[in-house]
Enzyme design. Structure first.
Site, mmCIF file in Angstrom:
data_model
loop_
_atom_site.group_PDB
_atom_site.id
_atom_site.type_symbol
_atom_site.label_atom_id
_atom_site.label_comp_id
_atom_site.label_asym_id
_atom_site.label_seq_id
_atom_site.Cartn_x
_atom_site.Cartn_y
_atom_site.Cartn_z
ATOM 1 N N ASP A 40 0.817 -1.212 0.000
ATOM 2 C CA ASP A 40 0.000 0.000 0.000
ATOM 3 C C ASP A 40 0.849 1.259 0.000
ATOM 4 O O ASP A 40 0.527 2.242 -0.656
ATOM 5 C CB ASP A 40 -0.876 0.049 1.256
ATOM 6 N N TYR A 43 1.857 2.166 -3.372
ATOM 7 C CA TYR A 43 0.713 2.689 -4.117
ATOM 8 C C TYR A 43 0.462 4.142 -3.709
ATOM 9 O O TYR A 43 0.305 5.025 -4.545
ATOM 10 C CB TYR A 43 -0.517 1.821 -3.834
ATOM 11 N N ASP A 44 0.475 4.360 -2.375
ATOM 12 C CA ASP A 44 0.242 5.711 -1.850
ATOM 13 C C ASP A 44 1.263 6.703 -2.404
ATOM 14 O O ASP A 44 0.932 7.839 -2.721
ATOM 15 C CB ASP A 44 0.302 5.727 -0.319
ATOM 16 N N SER A 89 -14.376 8.685 0.939
ATOM 17 C CA SER A 89 -13.032 8.354 1.370
ATOM 18 C C SER A 89 -12.622 9.447 2.340
ATOM 19 O O SER A 89 -13.282 10.490 2.411
ATOM 20 C CB SER A 89 -12.172 8.351 0.124
ATOM 21 N N GLU A 126 -10.590 7.208 16.626
ATOM 22 C CA GLU A 126 -10.907 5.784 16.421
ATOM 23 C C GLU A 126 -9.733 5.070 15.771
ATOM 24 O O GLU A 126 -8.817 5.707 15.273
ATOM 25 C CB GLU A 126 -12.095 5.642 15.451
ATOM 26 N N LYS A 128 -8.107 2.994 12.690
ATOM 27 C CA LYS A 128 -8.336 2.853 11.257
ATOM 28 C C LYS A 128 -8.093 1.386 10.910
ATOM 29 O O LYS A 128 -6.957 0.927 10.827
ATOM 30 C CB LYS A 128 -7.409 3.751 10.450
ATOM 31 N N CYS A 449 33.774 -24.349 15.263
ATOM 32 C CA CYS A 449 33.250 -23.331 14.349
ATOM 33 C C CYS A 449 33.206 -21.981 15.060
ATOM 34 O O CYS A 449 32.538 -21.835 16.085
ATOM 35 C CB CYS A 449 31.850 -23.739 13.891
HETATM 36 S S1 IVH Z 1 -14.760 6.886 8.309
HETATM 37 C C1 IVH Z 1 -16.759 9.851 5.726
HETATM 38 N N1 IVH Z 1 -13.639 5.433 10.176
HETATM 39 O O1 IVH Z 1 -10.656 3.931 5.759
HETATM 40 C C2 IVH Z 1 -15.880 8.979 6.484
HETATM 41 N N2 IVH Z 1 -13.131 4.923 7.914
HETATM 42 O O2 IVH Z 1 -11.023 6.374 3.360
HETATM 43 C C3 IVH Z 1 -15.882 7.595 5.997
HETATM 44 N N3 IVH Z 1 -11.639 2.999 7.638
HETATM 45 O O3 IVH Z 1 -11.764 2.456 3.242
HETATM 46 C C4 IVH Z 1 -14.879 6.691 6.591
HETATM 47 N N4 IVH Z 1 -11.396 2.552 9.771
HETATM 48 O O4 IVH Z 1 -13.231 1.692 5.198
HETATM 49 C C5 IVH Z 1 -13.754 5.643 8.858
HETATM 50 N N5 IVH Z 1 -12.741 4.214 11.944
HETATM 51 C C6 IVH Z 1 -12.866 4.432 10.632
HETATM 52 C C7 IVH Z 1 -12.208 3.623 9.672
HETATM 53 C C8 IVH Z 1 -12.359 3.916 8.311
HETATM 54 C C9 IVH Z 1 -11.073 2.189 8.544
HETATM 55 C C10 IVH Z 1 -11.441 2.872 6.185
HETATM 56 C C11 IVH Z 1 -12.675 2.954 5.371
HETATM 57 C C12 IVH Z 1 -12.190 3.497 4.058
HETATM 58 C C13 IVH Z 1 -11.007 4.303 4.462
HETATM 59 C C14 IVH Z 1 -11.365 5.768 4.506
#
Ligand code: IVH
Length: 693
Positions: A40, A43-44, A89, A126, A128, A449
């Protein structure tokens, strides 16, 4: 005229075209085939390069640019679903340092026109999750559709597979809104992923066609969600966390935090690590706290997410293109990176084990610069087919040693031969052999050795053995190369001159080493025994032997039968002990060390069968409220119990804390009694009472 260091527009357009092509191809592999070709992070990087080129040269931004859409095209085999509310996203904070949280807070304050002495903004912080986004639509409380994100507007209908996830409610309680779209992440726990790959490996070994192992939990999860056959999906254990909503008929909350509470009350899993954070300081603290916790979590995360808590403020902040201004993803340093293999070397360990190691072009991964990655053994090296010159994905998570995850075959340019293990030791030229049923080649040179000698000395001097402060890698290397230390007792015969004659050895350091050696002489028997480096005799076994026999001479003279009486000792360990002490030169080493003044207090034999918990096997899983796992392990072992790594029919008790996973399920399945922290402490207390009486 262009100056020579200013790229021509043509070059720029060409680069943009190349980036389009690469990103399209990688996105296809990732989203459609569930088989990523690059990490990733890579890619980023490409994506960010394209974004910045497009920012400086907007004329190069076309509607088909990968930056203009959220994800991949939906796969045609699935019915297409239109998201009534787009699945957005979130912006990624590029700064992986804690200061990324400060930049986000500064942006929010600016957007809200807050002055310096206005109050701090309230956020929800939160995890991710590193899985795939899912939208679950409930109508009148019934799950009617589950859809992937797809390109954000159109996703795939994967309801049949999502229904197999036990954590996702199929029906909600009466008070649920008439229409409710729950947004969250489908993921696979790490232990479930390991178990799945293990099953896949046995299928491949059994010659079943079309089976493969998965690169990481996220791909395994993505593959399972997009299975056409729900029967197969059901065999791939998936989990879910809710983090937001899409369309909702009646909103009864005014903050994001209350929304999450509502989802939790409706029966959706919400991560316990959700926190309210006031202002930048608390965001930074959260980022750091989770960073430390990351590797201990039972699932993968790639960062944290901050969201403005008040829905009114969220609305005020609004969106930029397709990203909300009120949320940001703050990533941690990537745990996977691309690099090239410069060479494959074979290293010799303390017990003569030969390990193939890939020497890598230095790469920053998982927070450190990595230059070596183990290939473990011949079979692993063959399985991965890593060759000199290859471009590889390296992974380093937590304190785990870095490893090569996969080779980018399409980048292989040379015809470097397949790696084979040498049949002679690369250090001492003695024969290297692989015994039947063993995975490793071993050098047969023993202490002849020099590699084994060095490792034996380092092992003896380490903190957990007799501990010679300051005696590290480089110094031992020098001592052995200079021939002033051949065996362990030689350490205690070192004089000031011999030491200070070594390269780059200051007088003060030489003195410190001599003091450290002097201090190491007063030790304990378990440390000494462990320090001898007998194969299969780890710290716990050394402790168990000493507890059982009390004195070193008794251990040295114990028969195989007597040795196997010890709780922690099976036939292999017993044989290894006997073989070691049957060799005269090993006995001499022990005698000489004693003669040099290495000493300990000997104890009395305490037949471990007298201990209250001997014969009982415990397994510990999850996070306990007060005790560390190692701490509890020590307490149990001290009471004579054995602590095993996995639950089986032979397990007497499973001690389960929070976030216990498959081990807990297994225990339920096998009817193994499950204890919480208080329960196991009660058992330990009872045993103490018994001891006293
Ligand atoms: S919020 C409008 N919260 O990260 C906000 N996304 O681009 C919508 N993801 O693929 C997303 N943990 O699936 C949000 N605690 C979290 C998340 C989360 C993972 C993923 C999500 C998306 C990407 C956000």
């Amino acid at each position: 005229m262009f100056s020579s260091n200013e790229p021509k527009n043509d070059d720029m357009a060409q680069r943009v075209a190349a980036l389009h092509q690469a990103l399209h191809q990688h996105a296809h592999s990732y989203y459609v085939l569930d088989e990523p070709t690059i990490p990733d992070s890579e890619y980023d990087k490409l994506f960010a390069e394209l974004q910045s080129l497009e920012e400086t040269h907007p004329e190069l931004r076309t509607s088909d640019s990968p930056t203009q859409r959220v994800g991949g095209k939906p796969m045609t085999e699935f019915a297409t679903v239109r998201h009534m509310m787009p699945m957005l996203s979130i912006r990624t904070e590029t700064d992986t340092e804690a200061s990324g949280a400060e930049s986000f807070d500064a942006r929010i304050r600016k957007e809200l026109s807050l002055q310096e002495n206005d109050t701090a903004v309230e956020y929800v912080a939160e995890l991710k999750f590193d899985g795939l986004a899912m939208s679950l639509r409930y109508e009148k409380g019934v799950l009617v559709r589950a859809a992937t994100r797809g390109d954000g507007e159109y996703g795939e209908d994967v309801t049949h597979n999502i229904r197999t996830i036990g954590q996702i409610p199929l029906k909600l309680s009466e008070n649920a809104p008439e229409i409710l779209e729950v947004r969250g992440e489908v993921y696979m726990r790490r232990d479930d992923f390991e178990a799945l790959n293990e099953r896949q490996r046995s299928k491949i070994a059994a010659g079943i066609k079309g089976e493969k192992t998965f690169v990481n939990p996220r791909n395994a999860a993505a593959g399972a969600v997009r299975q056409l056959d729900p029967g197969i999906a059901a065999q791939r254990p998936l989990s879910f966390f809710a983090y937001g909503v899409g369309e909702v008929s009646t909103v009864s909350w005014s903050t994001h935090y209350d929304l999450l509470k509502t989802l939790k009350n409706l029966g959706f899993p919400v991560a316990v690590q959700v926190n309210i954070a006031i202002g930048a300081t608390e965001l930074v603290a959260y980022h750091q706290k989770i960073g430390k916790l990351r590797d201990a979590l039972p699932f993968d995360i790639d960062g944290v997410v901050y969201k403005v808590n008040s829905l009114a403020l969220q609305q005020q902040l609004g969106f930029v293109s397709r990203e909300p201004r009120w949320a940001v993803a703050h990533k941690y340093p990537a745990q996977e990176q691309l690099t090239t293999v410069l060479a494959i070397e074979v290293q010799v360990g303390r017990t003569g084990k030969l390990t193939p190691v890939a020497k890598l072009a230095p790469v920053f991964v998982g927070g450190v610069t990595v230059t070596n990655a183990t290939l473990h053994n011949e079979d692993e090296a063959r399985r991965k087919d890593v060759r000199v010159g290859d471009t590889v994905v390296v992974r380093r998570a937590g304190d785990v040693i870095p490893e090569v995850v996969s080779v980018l075959l399409e980048k292989r340019q040379n015809d470097a031969p397949i790696f084979t293990m040498p049949h002679i030791c690369p250090v001492c030229d003695s024969a290297a052999v692989r015994e039947e049923g063993e995975a490793d080649y071993r050098c047969t040179g023993g202490l002849f050795c020099s590699a084994q000698r060095k490792q034996a000395i380092l092992h003896f001097a380490q903190k957990r053995a007799v501990e010679v402060d300051g005696l590290g890698d480089k110094l031992v290397e020098q001592m052995v190369e200079a021939g002033i230390v051949r065996t362990l007792p030689d350490l205690y015969k070192l004089g000031f001159t011999a030491l200070s004659d070594l390269d780059r050895m200051a007088e003060k350091s030489a003195q410190n080493i001599l003091i450290a050696l002097q201090n190491s002489k007063q030790t304990t028997l378990p440390r000494f025994l462990y320090g001898l480096g007998i194969r299969h005799v780890g710290e716990a076994t050394a402790k168990a032997l000493v507890k059982h026999f009390g004195k070193l001479d008794t251990i040295m003279d114990a028969t195989l039968e007597q040795l196997t009486q010890v709780a922690d000792v099976g036939p292999i360990v017993a044989l290894s002990l006997r073989t070691f002490f049957d060799q005269t030169h090993n006995r001499e080493v022990v005698e000489q060390l004693r003669a040099c003044g290495v000493s300990w207090t000997e104890g009395e034999a305490s037949s471990s069968t007298l201990l209250a918990l001997s014969g009982k096997t415990f397994v510990i899983t999850g996070t306990l409220p007060n005790l560390g796992r190692d701490e509890l392990k020590e307490m149990l072992e001290a009471a004579g119990a054995k602590v095993a790594g996995s639950v089986s029919k032979k397990t007497h008790y499973l001690v389960a804390g929070s976030d216990a996973g498959s081990k807990l399920d297994k225990a339920h399945e096998l009817g193994v009694p499950v204890l919480d922290e208080a329960g196991v402490l009660a058992i330990l207390n009872e045993t103490n009472v018994g001891d006293d009486s």
